[in-house]
Scaffold this motif. Structure first.
Motif, PDB file in Angstrom:
ATOM      1  N   ARG A  17       0.825  -1.205   0.000  1.00  0.00           N
ATOM      2  CA  ARG A  17       0.000   0.000   0.000  1.00  0.00           C
ATOM      3  C   ARG A  17       0.861   1.258   0.000  1.00  0.00           C
ATOM      4  NH1 ARG A  17      -3.080  -3.346   3.601  1.00  0.00           N
ATOM      5  NH2 ARG A  17      -2.402  -2.229   5.457  1.00  0.00           N
ATOM      6  N   THR A  18       1.989   1.205   0.712  1.00  0.00           N
ATOM      7  CA  THR A  18       2.888   2.362   0.718  1.00  0.00           C
ATOM      8  C   THR A  18       3.492   2.571  -0.662  1.00  0.00           C
ATOM      9  OG1 THR A  18       3.416   1.864   3.038  1.00  0.00           O
ATOM     10  CG2 THR A  18       4.852   3.410   1.897  1.00  0.00           C
ATOM     11  N   PHE A  19       3.851   1.481  -1.317  1.00  0.00           N
ATOM     12  CA  PHE A  19       4.392   1.592  -2.669  1.00  0.00           C
ATOM     13  C   PHE A  19       3.345   2.142  -3.629  1.00  0.00           C
ATOM     14  CE2 PHE A  19       4.967  -0.314  -6.912  1.00  0.00           C
ATOM     15  CZ  PHE A  19       6.163   0.300  -7.265  1.00  0.00           C
ATOM     16  N   HIS A  20       2.123   1.658  -3.521  1.00  0.00           N
ATOM     17  CA  HIS A  20       1.056   2.179  -4.369  1.00  0.00           C
ATOM     18  C   HIS A  20       0.908   3.693  -4.201  1.00  0.00           C
ATOM     19  CE1 HIS A  20      -1.218  -1.885  -4.985  1.00  0.00           C
ATOM     20  NE2 HIS A  20      -0.399  -1.630  -5.978  1.00  0.00           N
ATOM     21  N   ALA A  21       0.949   4.157  -2.964  1.00  0.00           N
ATOM     22  CA  ALA A  21       0.818   5.595  -2.717  1.00  0.00           C
ATOM     23  C   ALA A  21       1.996   6.356  -3.306  1.00  0.00           C
ATOM     24  CB  ALA A  21       0.706   5.854  -1.213  1.00  0.00           C
ATOM     25  N   ALA A  22       3.211   5.827  -3.109  1.00  0.00           N
ATOM     26  CA  ALA A  22       4.399   6.491  -3.652  1.00  0.00           C
ATOM     27  C   ALA A  22       4.353   6.521  -5.172  1.00  0.00           C
ATOM     28  CB  ALA A  22       5.660   5.780  -3.168  1.00  0.00           C
ATOM     29  N   LEU A  23       3.938   5.419  -5.782  1.00  0.00           N
ATOM     30  CA  LEU A  23       3.843   5.376  -7.237  1.00  0.00           C
ATOM     31  C   LEU A  23       2.771   6.338  -7.731  1.00  0.00           C
ATOM     32  CD1 LEU A  23       4.798   4.078  -9.870  1.00  0.00           C
ATOM     33  CD2 LEU A  23       3.100   2.266  -9.511  1.00  0.00           C
ATOM     34  N   GLY A  24       1.654   6.430  -7.001  1.00  0.00           N
ATOM     35  CA  GLY A  24       0.630   7.400  -7.365  1.00  0.00           C
ATOM     36  C   GLY A  24       1.173   8.819  -7.360  1.00  0.00           C
ATOM     37  N   MET A  88      -2.989  12.659 -13.942  1.00  0.00           N
ATOM     38  CA  MET A  88      -2.785  13.253 -12.618  1.00  0.00           C
ATOM     39  C   MET A  88      -3.874  12.812 -11.646  1.00  0.00           C
ATOM     40  SD  MET A  88      -1.402  17.156 -13.166  1.00  0.00           S
ATOM     41  CE  MET A  88      -2.371  17.596 -14.605  1.00  0.00           C
ATOM     42  N   LEU A  89      -5.121  12.778 -12.115  1.00  0.00           N
ATOM     43  CA  LEU A  89      -6.224  12.357 -11.259  1.00  0.00           C
ATOM     44  C   LEU A  89      -6.062  10.897 -10.836  1.00  0.00           C
ATOM     45  CD1 LEU A  89      -8.974  12.816  -9.932  1.00  0.00           C
ATOM     46  CD2 LEU A  89     -10.041  12.257 -12.133  1.00  0.00           C
ATOM     47  N   CYS A  90      -5.663  10.044 -11.758  1.00  0.00           N
ATOM     48  CA  CYS A  90      -5.446   8.633 -11.411  1.00  0.00           C
ATOM     49  C   CYS A  90      -4.331   8.490 -10.373  1.00  0.00           C
ATOM     50  CB  CYS A  90      -5.103   7.841 -12.669  1.00  0.00           C
ATOM     51  SG  CYS A  90      -6.484   7.596 -13.808  1.00  0.00           S
ATOM     52  N   GLY A  91      -3.257   9.234 -10.561  1.00  0.00           N
ATOM     53  CA  GLY A  91      -2.180   9.188  -9.581  1.00  0.00           C
ATOM     54  C   GLY A  91      -2.645   9.663  -8.223  1.00  0.00           C
ATOM     55  N   LEU A  92      -3.474  10.713  -8.201  1.00  0.00           N
ATOM     56  CA  LEU A  92      -3.995  11.226  -6.939  1.00  0.00           C
ATOM     57  C   LEU A  92      -4.885  10.198  -6.256  1.00  0.00           C
ATOM     58  CD1 LEU A  92      -4.159  13.657  -5.033  1.00  0.00           C
ATOM     59  CD2 LEU A  92      -6.116  14.473  -6.371  1.00  0.00           C
ATOM     60  N   LEU A  93      -5.709   9.507  -7.026  1.00  0.00           N
ATOM     61  CA  LEU A  93      -6.559   8.454  -6.442  1.00  0.00           C
ATOM     62  C   LEU A  93      -5.701   7.369  -5.797  1.00  0.00           C
ATOM     63  CD1 LEU A  93      -9.296   8.053  -9.203  1.00  0.00           C
ATOM     64  CD2 LEU A  93      -9.632   8.947  -6.894  1.00  0.00           C
ATOM     65  N   ALA A  94      -4.642   6.967  -6.486  1.00  0.00           N
ATOM     66  CA  ALA A  94      -3.759   5.949  -5.917  1.00  0.00           C
ATOM     67  C   ALA A  94      -3.069   6.465  -4.656  1.00  0.00           C
ATOM     68  CB  ALA A  94      -2.721   5.516  -6.951  1.00  0.00           C
ATOM     69  N   LEU A  95      -2.661   7.722  -4.678  1.00  0.00           N
ATOM     70  CA  LEU A  95      -2.017   8.316  -3.501  1.00  0.00           C
ATOM     71  C   LEU A  95      -2.954   8.309  -2.302  1.00  0.00           C
ATOM     72  CD1 LEU A  95       0.268   9.932  -2.133  1.00  0.00           C
ATOM     73  CD2 LEU A  95      -0.700  11.995  -3.168  1.00  0.00           C
ATOM     74  N   LEU A  96      -4.232   8.564  -2.542  1.00  0.00           N
ATOM     75  CA  LEU A  96      -5.212   8.629  -1.457  1.00  0.00           C
ATOM     76  C   LEU A  96      -5.847   7.286  -1.162  1.00  0.00           C
ATOM     77  CD1 LEU A  96      -7.005  11.982  -2.376  1.00  0.00           C
ATOM     78  CD2 LEU A  96      -5.084  11.603  -0.815  1.00  0.00           C
ATOM     79  N   GLY A  97      -5.438   6.244  -1.852  1.00  0.00           N
ATOM     80  CA  GLY A  97      -5.937   4.913  -1.560  1.00  0.00           C
ATOM     81  C   GLY A  97      -7.325   4.621  -2.079  1.00  0.00           C
ATOM     82  N   ARG A  98      -7.713   5.270  -3.156  1.00  0.00           N
ATOM     83  CA  ARG A  98      -9.047   5.079  -3.724  1.00  0.00           C
ATOM     84  C   ARG A  98      -8.934   4.422  -5.097  1.00  0.00           C
ATOM     85  NH1 ARG A  98     -12.448   6.417   0.597  1.00  0.00           N
ATOM     86  NH2 ARG A  98     -11.396   8.075   1.769  1.00  0.00           N
ATOM     87  N   LEU A 104      -4.119   3.000 -11.154  1.00  0.00           N
ATOM     88  CA  LEU A 104      -2.755   2.825 -11.636  1.00  0.00           C
ATOM     89  C   LEU A 104      -2.734   2.181 -13.020  1.00  0.00           C
ATOM     90  CD1 LEU A 104      -0.920   1.707  -8.370  1.00  0.00           C
ATOM     91  CD2 LEU A 104      -0.726   3.910  -9.549  1.00  0.00           C
ATOM     92  N   ALA A 105      -3.682   1.298 -13.287  1.00  0.00           N
ATOM     93  CA  ALA A 105      -3.763   0.699 -14.626  1.00  0.00           C
ATOM     94  C   ALA A 105      -4.047   1.773 -15.671  1.00  0.00           C
ATOM     95  CB  ALA A 105      -4.850  -0.378 -14.648  1.00  0.00           C
ATOM     96  N   LEU A 106      -5.013   2.650 -15.383  1.00  0.00           N
ATOM     97  CA  LEU A 106      -5.338   3.711 -16.343  1.00  0.00           C
ATOM     98  C   LEU A 106      -4.188   4.704 -16.467  1.00  0.00           C
ATOM     99  CD1 LEU A 106      -7.297   4.994 -18.269  1.00  0.00           C
ATOM    100  CD2 LEU A 106      -8.430   6.113 -16.324  1.00  0.00           C
TER     101      LEU A 106
END
Length: 487
Positions: A17-24, A88-98, A104-106
């Motif tokens: 989950r931390t990696f997902h947020a960092a990647l977002g 940017m929106l997709c990255g933000l969603l991943a950063l916020l865990g949504r 991340l796929a999109l």
């Protein structure tokens, strides 16, 4: 989690989950950086317009698979900006865990839309690394251990360092063996920071030691990734320290930040418990609930194992073909690469195989009256001798970066984007202004291009506020704006 010398990493869902947020977060930065440069680079009339590229490929009968991109459907300017904003929106969603994995796929698909069609300003090692991370992150579950996927991400981390070490070891200049590489590195990095000036002036014996430390750090330390808990902790601290030095002395876009995110797979979940407790204090809307993933079923396990085998096999084949003289490996790579290489999601890394020994910088100048010339200073390149090198990462100013490569081959025919830039400086200076710190002339009569060899100023020089010295090494001659294409 067990202790001992396990080949697979000890990381679990907290690390995932931390990696997902960092990647977002990296996706947010990467798309924001792109968005700020679309008008100059990729929009209609830019230096490398994507719509024009797709039209030329279509006319040439090139298969879309060889340059996979959503922009084959529509590459108009509004679509380019919409894709960057959606990324940017997709990255933000991943950063916020949504909606993390779909987001991340999109984001990966949208970034892939830019990379194959954005040459020469896209396709750097960190661009393809972001795509490779995005692909693996899609497979990474958030609510349960997944040792196979974690192993693939740890293997990607291994690839970045070990393959870069191999590239240095086999450098045709031999500069990593004779101790000379680091004596040039800080001065000739595409966009150094001001701390590079100080690092450059360290003793030659120190630079020789640095070179051997880099080789050891890239060829030996990565082996510890697969050497158990203690080995991974040693690798974590050694590699993180190495990247922090890079971060302080040079600007490589988001590459270092992405590498640091991959370092998470050298840790256990328990190593992140303290930050996790801190995150628990955030407002509820920032803390997405993480449901337990369902246990892997037979089909899912089979598909994951099949993908892992293919991923490892292709990575090893590419490494063998690129770093050895094996005719068999090269023949196999040539046969199968068209099936996977266009996606840029399984890559070989060769950072700084040979260090450039001089920096030749192009300088654009213009005149309105044929007597007084105004030198144009780019935002982030060496220009005025008293201007300190900047800190600009994780943003990557792609024109500034690409001009570094142009300086290395300045004696040859100017590439297309240079000719387009000259025309833009004459015809549309308002559009070109975003790349320059100097206010551009509104209606220049002529423009010229000169080339300078830049060196860091010596320590203890009389003018302590000077960062560079330079000497002219070439000039294009005066180009009349009325005679350039588009007049």
């Amino acid at each position: 989690m067990t202790t001992g010398r396990r080949v697979s990493p000890d990381s679990g869902p907290v690390v995932a989950r931390t990696f997902h947020a960092a990647l977002g977060l990296v996706f947010v930065v990467a798309f924001a950086s792109l968005a700020s440069q679309i008008d100059l680079l990729f929009a209609a009339g830019g230096l490398a317009p994507i719509a024009e590229t797709t039209a030329l490929l279509r006319e040439a009968g090139v298969s879309p698979w060889l340059a996979p991109s959503l922009f084959w459907l529509d590459a108009s300017d509004p679509v380019l900006y919409t894709a960057a904003a959606a990324g940017m929106l997709c990255g933000l969603l991943a950063l916020l865990g949504r909606l993390v994995r779909p987001a991340l796929a999109l984001a990966t698909i949208l970034y892939l839309a830019f990379v194959p069609l954005g040459a020469p300003f896209l396709g750097f090692q960190w661009d393809v690394l972001l795509l490779e991370c995005g692909m693996l992150a899609i497979l990474l579950p958030r609510g349960r251990p997944a040792p196979v996927v974690h192993l693939l991400l740890a293997f990607l981390l291994f690839k970045i360092y070990f393959e870069s070490g191999l590239a240095k070891w086999y450098s045709p200049l031999g500069d990593w063996h004779d101790g000379s590489a680091m004596t040039f590195y800080y001065e000739t990095a595409p966009i150094p920071t001001r701390l590079a000036w100080y690092a450059h002036h360290l003793p030659a014996s120190w630079h020789a030691l640095e070179g051997w430390v880099v080789l050891a750090g890239e060829l030996l330390v990565p082996l510890l990734i697969f050497a158990g808990r203690r080995g991974r902790l040693v690798a974590f601290f050694a590699l993180t320290g190495f990247q922090l030095v890079n971060l302080l002395t040079a600007n490589y876009g988001f590459f270092i930040h992405l590498s640091l995110a991959l370092h998470l797979f050298l840790l256990r979940d328990s190593d992140l418990e303290r930050p996790r407790r801190w995150l628990a204090r955030l407002p509820s809307w920032l803390r997405a609930p993480v449901p337990e993933d369902s246990p892997p079923g037979g089909l899912r396990t089979t598909l994951t194992a099949t993908f892992a085998i293919l991923y490892l096999a292709i990575s090893l084949l590419d490494a063998r073909a690129n770093f050895s003289d094996s005719a068999t490996a090269q023949a196999l790579q040539a046969r199968f690469a068209p099936l996977y290489a266009p996606l840029d999601m399984i890559n070989t890394y060769h950072l700084f195989a040979a260090i450039t020994r001089e920096r030749i910088e192009p300088e654009f100048s213009a005149t309105s009256d044929d007597t007084t010339w105004l030198d144009y200073t780019l935002n982030y390149k060496p220009g005025p001798l008293d201007r300190p090198p900047p800190f600009v990462a994780p943003h990557q100013p792609r024109l500034d970066f690409q001009l570094w490569f142009y300086g290395l081959a300045a004696e040859g025919r100017p590439p297309g984007y240079i000719l387009r830039l000259l025309v833009m400086l004459c015809r549309d200076p308002v559009r070109a202004q975003s790349a320059f710190a100097t206010p551009l002339l509104p209606n220049p009569a002529a423009i010229r291009l000169r080339f300078w060899r830049y060196k860091f100023s010596p320590p203890g020089s009389p003018d302590t506020h000077t960062w560079w010295t330079r000497e002219q090494v070439g000039e294009s001659g005066n180009l009349r704006c009325a005679e350039l294409p588009g007049a």
